[in-house]
Write a protein that holds these residues in place. Structure first.
Motif, short mmCIF file in Angstrom:
data_model
loop_
_atom_site.label_atom_id
_atom_site.label_comp_id
_atom_site.label_asym_id
_atom_site.label_seq_id
_atom_site.Cartn_x
_atom_site.Cartn_y
_atom_site.Cartn_z
N ARG A 181 -14.60 19.73 73.42
CA ARG A 181 -14.38 21.00 73.86
C ARG A 181 -14.93 22.15 73.10
N GLN A 182 -15.15 21.59 71.70
CA GLN A 182 -15.67 22.49 70.72
C GLN A 182 -17.05 22.96 71.03
N ASP A 183 -17.55 22.15 71.88
CA ASP A 183 -19.02 22.46 72.30
C ASP A 183 -19.06 22.26 73.82
N PRO A 184 -18.73 23.23 74.77
CA PRO A 184 -18.74 22.88 75.90
C PRO A 184 -20.19 22.61 76.69
N ASP A 185 -21.05 23.39 76.04
CA ASP A 185 -22.35 23.25 76.47
C ASP A 185 -23.00 21.94 76.51
N ALA A 186 -22.90 21.28 75.28
CA ALA A 186 -23.26 19.72 74.87
C ALA A 186 -22.48 18.95 76.01
N ALA A 187 -21.07 19.40 76.04
CA ALA A 187 -20.19 18.61 77.15
C ALA A 187 -20.96 18.61 78.45
N PHE A 188 -21.52 19.69 78.79
CA PHE A 188 -22.11 19.90 80.11
C PHE A 188 -23.34 19.22 80.26
N GLU A 189 -24.00 19.30 79.26
CA GLU A 189 -25.27 18.39 79.37
C GLU A 189 -25.14 16.98 79.42
N LYS A 190 -23.90 16.32 78.83
CA LYS A 190 -23.66 15.31 79.04
C LYS A 190 -23.24 14.89 80.41
N LEU A 191 -22.14 15.54 80.90
CA LEU A 191 -21.86 15.42 82.25
C LEU A 191 -23.10 15.59 83.51
N LEU A 192 -24.16 16.25 83.19
CA LEU A 192 -25.24 16.35 83.93
C LEU A 192 -26.17 15.19 83.93
N ALA A 193 -26.36 14.73 82.71
CA ALA A 193 -27.14 13.43 82.42
C ALA A 193 -26.51 12.27 83.21
N GLU A 194 -24.94 12.07 83.23
CA GLU A 194 -24.06 11.12 83.63
C GLU A 194 -24.52 11.20 85.40
N ALA A 195 -24.30 12.50 85.77
CA ALA A 195 -24.24 12.46 87.18
C ALA A 195 -25.78 12.14 87.90
N GLN A 196 -26.71 12.39 86.90
CA GLN A 196 -28.20 12.00 87.60
C GLN A 196 -28.67 10.52 87.33
N ARG A 197 -27.79 9.81 86.45
CA ARG A 197 -28.14 8.63 86.12
C ARG A 197 -28.49 7.72 87.41
#
Length: 406
Positions: free
Chosen positions: A29-45
């Protein structure tokens, strides 16, 4: 408001354990933008990557994640849960686009004259929604279908397996909070709110206060969100004999123009009741969810009351303005008191207004709905959240309840 009233409640052992186990992951949560990019990558896998237009469309979900990350009261479990909700919505869009690419004809699946049951919580929306959705020729989206979005599952045994798996997943909520099943029981095989198929709703603020996101929604045009809903419904019904879709979600009440841009032939059924009950119920739901998602002893009951008073009263004011722009016959009003007094007469009138025939099946559905046990454990008062009837009356001064029983 004045002094804050915090909720102190024993944390279930399982929830305490989860918060300990998930603590290392909460550092993201200290870097929510990085967390969002990871979620986006997981969703598109495993799926086709989203195009530029869709990537731009999901940016407000990044804003939502940032807002959650900025909430100092959110627990490790809360952070994990809100990320999961955003991942689900990113995955929904990815699945829709993937299926449209593989089966372009899915875009031609008819969605004709859907009915949106709108109204504040605890105004009879669920009762009304279920009766219309379960009528022959109609259908509502089932929870297991929305949580496992894809083309229709043809094999009945496979449908049962997916539903059973979803039921087990949902039962986890009851183990974390015995109160949740009294507030909003989630039944995998039952019709549920279209919230699960769309990106945005003020109801994202229920489990965690997110003022930046709320400010975004105040000026947002959510037409794209309802277009995505339409496309998801096309996926869910692709190749099947068309049935009339029936949909429901409280925050749809003040989104009538956006709904009509996505569904030009949509119809609306607005259920009405004195707003105090709806307000107290929404606050109670938020309290239960925040007890699960917040650190112990940090749930501010008066803050919940202030948030919900503003959200619902402002929403109703918008809805009243929007309904004045509608053509005759697009919206049907239902009085809660009339619905309680003479449900058969009221619902027959609703069906007639929607151009639907009332059948023996509908008589049976009505009898079953009336026999359904009520959740008596869910008790709530305005005063618990620092509110009173005078504040509610002032906030909803422009809202006049109709009585349409004749």
């Amino acid at each position: 408001m004045g002094s804050m009233t915090f909720m102190s409640q024993a944390t279930p052992p399982m929830l305490r354990m989860l918060n300990v186990l998930l603590l290392p992951g909460a550092r993201t949560r200290q870097d929510p933008d990085a967390a969002f990019e990871k979620l986006l990558a997981e969703a598109q896998r495993g799926h086709r990557p989203l195009g530029a237009k869709d990537l731009a469309a999901v940016e407000p979900l990044r804003l939502l994640l940032r807002a959650h990350a900025a909430n100092p009261h959110l627990s490790a479990f809360g952070w994990t849960t809100v990320q999961g909700g955003i991942r689900d919505r990113l995955r929904n869009r990815t699945i829709v686009r993937d299926i449209q690419a593989k089966h372009p004809e899915v875009k031609e699946q008819p969605i004709t004259a859907p009915v949106f049951v709108i109204g504040l919580p605890r105004t009879g929306t669920t009762f009304t929604y279920n009766l219309i959705a379960r009528s022959p020729g109609s259908r509502g989206p089932l929870l297991w279908e929305m949580l496992n979005l894809g083309l229709p599952v043809q094999d009945p045994a496979e449908r049962r397996r997916i539903a059973e798996r979803t039921t087990k997943r949902l039962s986890f909520m009851d183990r974390l909070s015995p109160d949740w099943s009294q507030v909003h029981p989630l039944i995998a095989t039952s019709e549920e709110e279209d919230f699960f198929l769309r990106d945005h709703s003020e109801m994202h603020t229920t489990s965690s206060t997110v003022p930046e996101y709320r400010r975004y929604l105040e000026g947002a045009d959510l037409t794209d969100d309802f277009v995505l809903l339409r496309e998801a419904l096309q996926v869910m019904s692709f190749g099947q004999e068309p049935r009339r879709w029936i949909l429901k979600h409280p925050a749809n009440l003040w989104r009538i123009p956006e709904i009509l841009r996505a569904f030009p032939d949509a119809r609306f059924v607005w259920t009405h009741r004195a707003p105090g009950k709806a307000l107290a119920s929404g606050c109670s739901m938020s309290e239960v969810l925040r007890n699960m998602h917040y650190k112990p002893g940090t749930v501010d009951l008066e803050a919940i009351g202030a948030e919900w008073l503003a959200m619902l009263s402002e929403g109703v004011d918008r809805a009243l303005t929007q309904r004045d722009q509608l053509d005759d016959g697009v919206l049907v009003d239902v009085s809660y008191s009339d619905l309680v007094e003479e449900p058969a007469k009221v619902m027959r009138g609703v069906f007639d207004s929607l151009g639907m025939a009332w059948t023996e099946t509908d008589d049976a559905n009505l009898a079953a709905a009336q026999d359904r046990p009520h959740h008596k454990g869910h008790k709530y008062t305005l005063e618990r959240y620092g509110l009173d009837e005078f504040q509610v009356a002032a906030a909803f001064a422009g809202y006049r309840l109709p009585s349409v029983l004749s």
